[in-house]
Design a protein around this motif. Structure first.
Motif, mmCIF file in Angstrom:
data_model
loop_
_atom_site.group_PDB
_atom_site.id
_atom_site.type_symbol
_atom_site.label_atom_id
_atom_site.label_comp_id
_atom_site.label_asym_id
_atom_site.label_seq_id
_atom_site.Cartn_x
_atom_site.Cartn_y
_atom_site.Cartn_z
ATOM 1 N N LYS A 223 0.831 -1.210 0.000
ATOM 2 C CA LYS A 223 0.000 0.000 0.000
ATOM 3 C C LYS A 223 0.861 1.253 0.000
ATOM 4 O O LYS A 223 0.557 2.227 -0.703
ATOM 5 C CB LYS A 223 -0.932 -0.010 1.216
ATOM 6 N N HIS A 224 1.963 1.260 0.769
ATOM 7 C CA HIS A 224 2.870 2.410 0.754
ATOM 8 C C HIS A 224 3.416 2.648 -0.645
ATOM 9 O O HIS A 224 3.517 3.801 -1.094
ATOM 10 C CB HIS A 224 4.025 2.182 1.727
ATOM 11 N N ALA A 225 3.781 1.567 -1.339
ATOM 12 C CA ALA A 225 4.313 1.704 -2.700
ATOM 13 C C ALA A 225 3.248 2.276 -3.636
ATOM 14 O O ALA A 225 3.532 3.174 -4.448
ATOM 15 C CB ALA A 225 4.803 0.354 -3.204
ATOM 16 N N GLN A 226 2.036 1.787 -3.515
ATOM 17 C CA GLN A 226 0.939 2.293 -4.343
ATOM 18 C C GLN A 226 0.699 3.781 -4.079
ATOM 19 O O GLN A 226 0.536 4.581 -5.012
ATOM 20 C CB GLN A 226 -0.338 1.496 -4.054
ATOM 21 N N LEU A 227 0.695 4.157 -2.806
ATOM 22 C CA LEU A 227 0.475 5.553 -2.455
ATOM 23 C C LEU A 227 1.641 6.437 -2.909
ATOM 24 O O LEU A 227 1.437 7.594 -3.293
ATOM 25 C CB LEU A 227 0.258 5.692 -0.948
ATOM 26 N N PHE A 228 2.855 5.890 -2.877
ATOM 27 C CA PHE A 228 4.008 6.665 -3.320
ATOM 28 C C PHE A 228 3.854 7.079 -4.782
ATOM 29 O O PHE A 228 4.076 8.249 -5.139
ATOM 30 C CB PHE A 228 5.294 5.861 -3.130
ATOM 31 N N PHE A 229 3.471 6.147 -5.634
ATOM 32 C CA PHE A 229 3.295 6.488 -7.051
ATOM 33 C C PHE A 229 2.087 7.402 -7.248
ATOM 34 O O PHE A 229 2.078 8.238 -8.154
ATOM 35 C CB PHE A 229 3.177 5.212 -7.886
ATOM 36 N N GLY A 230 1.089 7.258 -6.381
ATOM 37 C CA GLY A 230 -0.022 8.200 -6.424
ATOM 38 C C GLY A 230 0.391 9.600 -6.000
ATOM 39 O O GLY A 230 -0.143 10.600 -6.499
ATOM 40 N N MET A 231 1.347 9.654 -5.060
ATOM 41 C CA MET A 231 1.861 10.954 -4.618
ATOM 42 C C MET A 231 2.622 11.668 -5.727
ATOM 43 O O MET A 231 2.536 12.894 -5.871
ATOM 44 C CB MET A 231 2.766 10.756 -3.400
ATOM 45 N N LEU A 232 3.353 10.914 -6.562
ATOM 46 C CA LEU A 232 4.237 11.530 -7.553
ATOM 47 C C LEU A 232 3.476 12.437 -8.516
ATOM 48 O O LEU A 232 3.918 13.552 -8.804
ATOM 49 C CB LEU A 232 5.001 10.452 -8.328
ATOM 50 N N TRP A 233 2.320 11.973 -9.010
ATOM 51 C CA TRP A 233 1.603 12.827 -9.947
ATOM 52 C C TRP A 233 0.794 13.922 -9.249
ATOM 53 O O TRP A 233 0.320 14.852 -9.894
ATOM 54 C CB TRP A 233 0.730 11.999 -10.899
ATOM 55 N N ARG A 234 0.689 13.822 -7.936
ATOM 56 C CA ARG A 234 0.062 14.890 -7.157
ATOM 57 C C ARG A 234 1.104 15.866 -6.604
ATOM 58 O O ARG A 234 0.761 16.802 -5.885
ATOM 59 C CB ARG A 234 -0.738 14.299 -5.994
ATOM 60 N N LEU A 235 2.361 15.638 -6.922
ATOM 61 C CA LEU A 235 3.458 16.391 -6.336
ATOM 62 C C LEU A 235 3.288 17.903 -6.435
ATOM 63 O O LEU A 235 3.414 18.606 -5.419
ATOM 64 C CB LEU A 235 4.778 15.960 -6.987
ATOM 65 N N PRO A 236 2.980 18.473 -7.602
ATOM 66 C CA PRO A 236 2.834 19.937 -7.667
ATOM 67 C C PRO A 236 1.750 20.471 -6.730
ATOM 68 O O PRO A 236 1.947 21.484 -6.055
ATOM 69 C CB PRO A 236 2.485 20.184 -9.133
ATOM 70 N N ARG A 237 0.619 19.775 -6.701
ATOM 71 C CA ARG A 237 -0.481 20.237 -5.849
ATOM 72 C C ARG A 237 -0.122 20.140 -4.369
ATOM 73 O O ARG A 237 -0.468 21.015 -3.569
ATOM 74 C CB ARG A 237 -1.739 19.419 -6.153
ATOM 75 N N LEU A 238 0.574 19.055 -3.986
ATOM 76 C CA LEU A 238 0.975 18.905 -2.590
ATOM 77 C C LEU A 238 1.984 19.960 -2.174
ATOM 78 O O LEU A 238 1.936 20.486 -1.057
ATOM 79 C CB LEU A 238 1.541 17.499 -2.363
ATOM 80 N N LEU A 239 2.905 20.294 -3.066
ATOM 81 C CA LEU A 239 3.876 21.338 -2.768
ATOM 82 C C LEU A 239 3.203 22.707 -2.630
ATOM 83 O O LEU A 239 3.532 23.484 -1.730
ATOM 84 C CB LEU A 239 4.948 21.385 -3.861
ATOM 85 N N LEU A 240 2.227 22.978 -3.487
ATOM 86 C CA LEU A 240 1.482 24.236 -3.390
ATOM 87 C C LEU A 240 0.725 24.306 -2.067
ATOM 88 O O LEU A 240 0.637 25.384 -1.460
ATOM 89 C CB LEU A 240 0.512 24.366 -4.561
ATOM 90 N N ARG A 241 0.224 23.163 -1.612
ATOM 91 C CA ARG A 241 -0.507 23.142 -0.342
ATOM 92 C C ARG A 241 0.414 23.492 0.821
ATOM 93 O O ARG A 241 -0.003 24.149 1.779
ATOM 94 C CB ARG A 241 -1.132 21.761 -0.147
ATOM 95 N N LEU A 242 1.672 23.065 0.753
ATOM 96 C CA LEU A 242 2.633 23.384 1.808
ATOM 97 C C LEU A 242 2.901 24.887 1.885
ATOM 98 O O LEU A 242 3.174 25.435 2.960
ATOM 99 C CB LEU A 242 3.951 22.652 1.554
#
Length: 244
Positions: A223-242
């Motif tokens: 599950k961590h591996a699956q979420l990691f790859f899900g995080m990668l394409w959300r990376l710009p949005r997550l960085l903007l949220r920070l």
């Protein structure tokens, strides 16, 4: 706010009696989800539901599907019942239910946020479980690019059900011990903010744990591996949220 309680139950026939007794003073409607328990445990749950029918609803799953499957059924029942929030607790008595008032107060103050328990363990915690939990939380911080989720495995939490309903309609969540991790991470990805509440945890009241060390750790790692790859394409949005 209209809040219910969800308790997934699998063969905790001794502990669940004490959990229900401790929960009763709060006056909250409760969904007991029997996840394919033994005849002995099922009989106990039916007796409890009959004795406390004014506030407890018993839902019987046809077969054991895992903690996640049971909680998802409970969440869907709460959503269909018109509840705005749902508190999830475990059936083994490990959670300090006197903290429910604090969870409710936090949810009332921030009704759109996910309220998560941040556990403080006593000497009863197995060391291998503790170290595995620390590794899991490291991966959660990586997969959210945030320390917002202090602990993603604690089963004591309060969900905003509008956000949960949206999530359940968009993705199939983990059905077993990976559920608590995934639902917290995906709600954060969805834009839900987090409130962490310190709470004491004791392992467990009846001495029964359904965590399978090899199988569940492999499942969680996947599950961590699956979420990691899900995080990668959300990376710009997550960085903007920070940086907002």
């Amino acid at each position: 706010m209209k809040t219910s309680v969800i308790i997934p139950v699998y063969n905790h026939q001794d502990a669940i009696v004490h959990v229900v007794e401790a929960l009763k003073p709060f006056g909250l409607p409760c969904y007991l989800v029997n996840d394919g328990s033994s005849p002995q445990c099922s009989a106990v749950l039916k007796r409890i539901a009959e004795q406390e029918k004014d506030w407890i609803n018993l839902y019987e799953r046809d077969r054991n599907g895992g903690k996640g499957a049971a909680v998802i059924d409970g969440l869907q029942l709460a959503i269909a019942g018109g509840f705005s929030h749902a508190i999830q607790i475990d059936a083994d008595g490990q959670h300090r239910l006197s903290d429910i008032g604090r969870f409710l107060a936090a949810s009332e103050q921030d009704p759109d946020k996910l309220i998560l328990g941040k556990p403080h363990f006593d000497a009863t915690v197995p060391k291998n479980r503790l170290y595995g939990r620390q590794l899991t939380n490291l991966w959660i911080w990586i997969n959210t690019l945030s320390f917002a989720i202090a602990d993603g495995m604690c089963g004591f939490r309060c969900y905003p059900l509008v956000a949960v309903d949206k999530l359940l309609k968009s993705v199939q969540l983990g059905q077993r011990m990976d559920f608590d991790i995934e639902v917290a991470v995906r709600l954060y990805w969805q834009g839900v903010d987090i409130v962490n509440i310190d709470t004491e945890v004791q392992y467990p009241l009846d001495g029964i744990s359904h965590f399978q060390m090899l199988q569940d750790n492999l499942l969680i790692s996947k599950k961590h591996a699956q979420l990691f790859f899900g995080m990668l394409w959300r990376l710009p949005r997550l960085l903007l949220r920070l940086w907002r």
